[in-house]
Design a protein around this motif. Structure first.
Motif, PDB file in Angstrom:
ATOM      1  N   SER A  99       6.193   7.948   0.593  1.00  0.00           N
ATOM      2  CA  SER A  99       6.588   7.282  -0.650  1.00  0.00           C
ATOM      3  C   SER A  99       6.972   5.838  -0.355  1.00  0.00           C
ATOM      4  O   SER A  99       7.192   5.450   0.794  1.00  0.00           O
ATOM      5  CB  SER A  99       7.759   8.022  -1.299  1.00  0.00           C
ATOM      6  N   LEU A 100       7.097   5.072  -1.414  1.00  0.00           N
ATOM      7  CA  LEU A 100       7.398   3.646  -1.276  1.00  0.00           C
ATOM      8  C   LEU A 100       8.749   3.413  -0.601  1.00  0.00           C
ATOM      9  O   LEU A 100       8.917   2.441   0.133  1.00  0.00           O
ATOM     10  CB  LEU A 100       7.370   2.979  -2.658  1.00  0.00           C
ATOM     11  N   GLU A 101       9.705   4.318  -0.814  1.00  0.00           N
ATOM     12  CA  GLU A 101      11.040   4.166  -0.212  1.00  0.00           C
ATOM     13  C   GLU A 101      11.010   4.262   1.312  1.00  0.00           C
ATOM     14  O   GLU A 101      11.916   3.773   1.989  1.00  0.00           O
ATOM     15  CB  GLU A 101      12.004   5.235  -0.755  1.00  0.00           C
ATOM     16  N   LYS A 102       9.993   4.881   1.861  1.00  0.00           N
ATOM     17  CA  LYS A 102       9.894   5.073   3.311  1.00  0.00           C
ATOM     18  C   LYS A 102       9.071   3.992   4.000  1.00  0.00           C
ATOM     19  O   LYS A 102       8.913   4.009   5.209  1.00  0.00           O
ATOM     20  CB  LYS A 102       9.298   6.444   3.607  1.00  0.00           C
ATOM     21  N   ILE A 103       8.554   3.043   3.223  1.00  0.00           N
ATOM     22  CA  ILE A 103       7.705   1.981   3.773  1.00  0.00           C
ATOM     23  C   ILE A 103       8.456   0.666   3.713  1.00  0.00           C
ATOM     24  O   ILE A 103       9.029   0.311   2.678  1.00  0.00           O
ATOM     25  CB  ILE A 103       6.394   1.852   2.964  1.00  0.00           C
TER      26      ILE A 103
END
Length: 155
Positions: A99-103
């Motif tokens: 997900s975007l939060e992990k990138i």
């Protein structure tokens, strides 16, 4: 029946031909043989290319001149190692399952190139961290988009 043709018979004086220096066997120098092997062995070129690719991908390129003079090779290898696609003004990397939060993306501009650092974290596992050079002109219009599990970086 069969037509026979005359075969000329040479005398010993006629048969003498100038002989070049031997390039194989015991009469040649080891340095000559080694150089001849180096020049004729195409499989070694592939091995050298793959070795350099691994070093660049791992970020341990001992020949910094290659990274400075041909940064597009390092970029192409990195993108290929992540099953991404490279186009003239950007790249796309599949990050399906995250997900975007992990990138996290970071960039910095040097004298020779624009460097981008990609950091993907996943729970208790070590984060995936990749640094790759972009062309110098990329710093002016660098954008990143995350759509349908794919990270698109354009410049």
């Amino acid at each position: 029946m069969d037509d026979w043709k005359d075969l000329e018979i040479l005398t010993q004086n006629d048969a003498l031909v100038e002989v070049e220096a031997a390039q194989d066997g015991l009469t040649s120098e080891p340095t000559q043989l080694h150089a001849q092997f180096e020049m004729s062995s195409e499989h070694l070129d592939e091995v050298r290319h793959r070795h350099t690719e691994v070093l660049v991908t791992a970020g341990m390129l001992p020949e910094s001149n290659l990274a400075q003079t041909q940064p597009e090779r390092a970029l192409a290898w990195m993108v290929n190692s992540l099953n991404g696609r490279l186009n003239p003004h950007g790249l796309s990397i599949p990050l399906l399952g995250t997900s975007l939060e992990k990138i996290m993306l970071k960039s910095k501009t040097t004298e020779d190139a624009t460097l981008v650092q990609l950091n993907v974290s996943e729970g208790e596992f070590e984060p995936l961290v990749k640094e790759f050079p972009l062309p110098q002109e990329a710093s002016a219009s660098l954008t990143a988009t995350f759509l349908d599990g794919r990270l698109h970086i354009s410049w």
